[in-house]
Write a protein that holds these residues in place. Structure first.
Motif, PDB file in Angstrom:
ATOM      1  N   ASP A 180     -15.453  10.839   5.235  1.00  0.00           N
ATOM      2  CA  ASP A 180     -14.657  11.913   4.644  1.00  0.00           C
ATOM      3  C   ASP A 180     -13.642  11.415   3.614  1.00  0.00           C
ATOM      4  OD1 ASP A 180     -16.013  13.685   6.230  1.00  0.00           O
ATOM      5  OD2 ASP A 180     -14.402  13.982   7.675  1.00  0.00           O
ATOM      6  N   ALA A 181     -13.409  10.113   3.573  1.00  0.00           N
ATOM      7  CA  ALA A 181     -12.376   9.570   2.685  1.00  0.00           C
ATOM      8  C   ALA A 181     -12.798   9.656   1.218  1.00  0.00           C
ATOM      9  CB  ALA A 181     -12.079   8.125   3.058  1.00  0.00           C
ATOM     10  N   GLU A 182     -11.810   9.859   0.348  1.00  0.00           N
ATOM     11  CA  GLU A 182     -12.069   9.802  -1.092  1.00  0.00           C
ATOM     12  C   GLU A 182     -12.248   8.350  -1.535  1.00  0.00           C
ATOM     13  OE1 GLU A 182     -12.350  12.606  -3.040  1.00  0.00           O
ATOM     14  OE2 GLU A 182     -12.226  13.568  -1.072  1.00  0.00           O
ATOM     15  N   VAL A 183     -11.386   7.486  -1.013  1.00  0.00           N
ATOM     16  CA  VAL A 183     -11.398   6.071  -1.386  1.00  0.00           C
ATOM     17  C   VAL A 183     -11.015   5.239  -0.165  1.00  0.00           C
ATOM     18  CG1 VAL A 183     -10.298   4.276  -2.803  1.00  0.00           C
ATOM     19  CG2 VAL A 183     -10.776   6.514  -3.806  1.00  0.00           C
ATOM     20  N   PHE A 184     -11.690   4.108   0.014  1.00  0.00           N
ATOM     21  CA  PHE A 184     -11.287   3.134   1.025  1.00  0.00           C
ATOM     22  C   PHE A 184     -10.486   2.049   0.329  1.00  0.00           C
ATOM     23  CE2 PHE A 184     -12.034  -1.007   3.042  1.00  0.00           C
ATOM     24  CZ  PHE A 184     -11.516  -0.751   4.299  1.00  0.00           C
ATOM     25  N   VAL A 185      -9.360   1.649   0.905  1.00  0.00           N
ATOM     26  CA  VAL A 185      -8.499   0.649   0.268  1.00  0.00           C
ATOM     27  C   VAL A 185      -8.091  -0.416   1.276  1.00  0.00           C
ATOM     28  CG1 VAL A 185      -6.465   2.106   0.668  1.00  0.00           C
ATOM     29  CG2 VAL A 185      -6.340   0.272  -1.027  1.00  0.00           C
TER      30      VAL A 185
ATOM     31  N   LEU B 226       0.829  -1.206   0.000  1.00  0.00           N
ATOM     32  CA  LEU B 226       0.000   0.000   0.000  1.00  0.00           C
ATOM     33  C   LEU B 226       0.864   1.257   0.000  1.00  0.00           C
ATOM     34  CD1 LEU B 226      -2.683   1.523   0.316  1.00  0.00           C
ATOM     35  CD2 LEU B 226      -2.516   1.132   2.785  1.00  0.00           C
ATOM     36  N   ILE B 227       1.927   1.267   0.807  1.00  0.00           N
ATOM     37  CA  ILE B 227       2.809   2.432   0.862  1.00  0.00           C
ATOM     38  C   ILE B 227       3.480   2.668  -0.495  1.00  0.00           C
ATOM     39  CG2 ILE B 227       4.928   3.339   1.896  1.00  0.00           C
ATOM     40  CD1 ILE B 227       2.545   3.495   3.750  1.00  0.00           C
TER      41      ILE B 227
ATOM     42  N   THR C  55      -1.905  16.861  -3.441  1.00  0.00           N
ATOM     43  CA  THR C  55      -2.646  17.160  -2.203  1.00  0.00           C
ATOM     44  C   THR C  55      -3.179  15.903  -1.522  1.00  0.00           C
ATOM     45  OG1 THR C  55      -4.756  17.459  -3.374  1.00  0.00           O
ATOM     46  CG2 THR C  55      -3.337  19.402  -3.117  1.00  0.00           C
ATOM     47  N   LEU C  56      -3.073  14.764  -2.174  1.00  0.00           N
ATOM     48  CA  LEU C  56      -3.641  13.530  -1.646  1.00  0.00           C
ATOM     49  C   LEU C  56      -2.816  12.987  -0.481  1.00  0.00           C
ATOM     50  CD1 LEU C  56      -5.979  11.515  -2.206  1.00  0.00           C
ATOM     51  CD2 LEU C  56      -4.351  10.192  -3.582  1.00  0.00           C
ATOM     52  N   LYS C  57      -3.504  12.444   0.519  1.00  0.00           N
ATOM     53  CA  LYS C  57      -2.839  11.875   1.696  1.00  0.00           C
ATOM     54  C   LYS C  57      -3.324  10.444   1.912  1.00  0.00           C
ATOM     55  CE  LYS C  57      -2.480  16.450   3.779  1.00  0.00           C
ATOM     56  NZ  LYS C  57      -3.119  17.091   2.585  1.00  0.00           N
ATOM     57  N   LEU C  58      -2.637   9.740   2.816  1.00  0.00           N
ATOM     58  CA  LEU C  58      -2.998   8.372   3.174  1.00  0.00           C
ATOM     59  C   LEU C  58      -3.176   8.293   4.679  1.00  0.00           C
ATOM     60  CD1 LEU C  58      -3.341   5.317   2.571  1.00  0.00           C
ATOM     61  CD2 LEU C  58      -0.848   5.104   2.777  1.00  0.00           C
ATOM     62  N   VAL C  59      -4.310   7.759   5.114  1.00  0.00           N
ATOM     63  CA  VAL C  59      -4.607   7.597   6.534  1.00  0.00           C
ATOM     64  C   VAL C  59      -4.749   6.114   6.827  1.00  0.00           C
ATOM     65  CG1 VAL C  59      -6.232   8.098   8.398  1.00  0.00           C
ATOM     66  CG2 VAL C  59      -5.765   9.833   6.654  1.00  0.00           C
ATOM     67  N   ILE C  60      -4.012   5.634   7.835  1.00  0.00           N
ATOM     68  CA  ILE C  60      -4.072   4.236   8.250  1.00  0.00           C
ATOM     69  C   ILE C  60      -4.561   4.170   9.694  1.00  0.00           C
ATOM     70  CG2 ILE C  60      -2.741   2.134   8.675  1.00  0.00           C
ATOM     71  CD1 ILE C  60      -0.820   2.988   6.482  1.00  0.00           C
ATOM     72  N   CYS C  61      -5.679   3.475   9.912  1.00  0.00           N
ATOM     73  CA  CYS C  61      -6.241   3.309  11.257  1.00  0.00           C
ATOM     74  C   CYS C  61      -6.066   1.863  11.706  1.00  0.00           C
ATOM     75  CB  CYS C  61      -7.732   3.650  11.260  1.00  0.00           C
ATOM     76  SG  CYS C  61      -8.105   5.370  10.970  1.00  0.00           S
ATOM     77  N   GLY C  62      -5.455   1.658  12.856  1.00  0.00           N
ATOM     78  CA  GLY C  62      -5.288   0.311  13.386  1.00  0.00           C
ATOM     79  C   GLY C  62      -4.051   0.210  14.250  1.00  0.00           C
ATOM     80  N   ASP C  63      -3.942  -0.902  14.943  1.00  0.00           N
ATOM     81  CA  ASP C  63      -2.814  -1.128  15.845  1.00  0.00           C
ATOM     82  C   ASP C  63      -1.504  -1.133  15.069  1.00  0.00           C
ATOM     83  OD1 ASP C  63      -1.296  -1.752  18.044  1.00  0.00           O
ATOM     84  OD2 ASP C  63      -1.746  -3.900  17.983  1.00  0.00           O
ATOM     85  N   GLN C  64      -0.518  -0.411  15.575  1.00  0.00           N
ATOM     86  CA  GLN C  64       0.777  -0.323  14.907  1.00  0.00           C
ATOM     87  C   GLN C  64       1.919  -0.581  15.890  1.00  0.00           C
ATOM     88  OE1 GLN C  64      -0.327   3.677  13.727  1.00  0.00           O
ATOM     89  NE2 GLN C  64       1.380   4.509  14.902  1.00  0.00           N
TER      90      GLN C  64
END
Length: 227
Positions: free
Chosen positions: A208-213, A148-149, A161-170
């Motif tokens: 709010d996300a543009e796309v879920f991946v 993904l990265i 302008t696009l960003k990446l948000v990752i939610c979860g245990d890290q």
């Protein structure tokens, strides 16, 4: 979990079930007693213990892997019924261990009505700004986060302008590989790793996300897709 609980399940629980004249013992998480005289049912929610150590997909210890791989195999011979949350899990257990397919029932997770379409937020979250791609999963090899990265780095070059948000245990070594790769690809300033978030914030992040991946190598169920 541990040795003490394992001993209790195998030594003391069968006597307790017998004295109480229990008809069915339903284990929700761990292997049940080998010597129980009653019927036994098991609800399996993940293949992590069966696939983990040697595959490198799940961060499980060798002892946990052996527990599920070998003790689990012996217990399946005694098990009366298996409940899974996805057909994928039942098919894997049936093919790999020869458990009868006609004694497997799939009961998938239900939809949480809290996660439903709604308006984008009017107030700006200073830690997460639009537009962004959203990935909701614990940062583990099975979730394929490194890929993904790399994919986002290619995409980001044409979308400044696009960003990446990752939610979860890290809280693991794989997550550190993810942040190191993001740094090497010079996208750290466009990556936000939130860790766990509460349901209200997660719902808004979805909206709010543009796309879920979700580029997982495999999923036992894929609850984030349902959300």
């Amino acid at each position: 979990w541990g040795v003490k609980k394992l001993v209790w399940v195998q030594r003391h629980l069968p006597r307790l079930l017998g004295r109480s004249k229990i008809d069915v013992c339903h284990s929700l998480k761990h292997i049940g007693p080998f010597r129980a005289e009653c019927k036994q049912v098991f609800s399996m929610q993940t293949l992590g213990g069966h696939l983990g150590f040697f595959s490198g997909l799940y961060p499980v210890s060798l002892s946990e892997h052996l527990y599920w791989r070998y003790c689990g195999r012996q217990w399946l011979k005694r098990l009366d019924w298996l409940i899974t949350i996805a057909q994928f899990i039942g098919e894997h257990i049936s093919q790999r261990y020869g458990f009868p397919a006609d004694r497997i029932t799939c009961i998938p997770y239900g939809r949480d009505a809290f996660f439903r379409p709604g308006p984008q937020s009017e107030t700006r979250d200073t830690s997460v700004t639009r537009p962004y791609l959203l990935h909701v999963a614990n940062v583990l090899p099975v979730k394929n986060t490194l890929t993904l990265i790399r994919a986002f780095a290619l995409l980001a070059a044409g979308h400044p302008t696009l960003k990446l948000v990752i939610c979860g245990d890290q809280r693991n070594a794989y997550a550190r590989k993810v942040t190191s790769l993001a740094s090497a690809l010079k996208i750290t300033d466009r990556l936000t790793m939130t860790g766990f978030v509460d349901k209200a914030r997660l719902r808004q992040l979805y909206r709010d996300a543009e796309v879920f991946v979700l580029p997982s190598l495999h999923e036992g169920f894929g609850l984030a897709l349902l959300e």
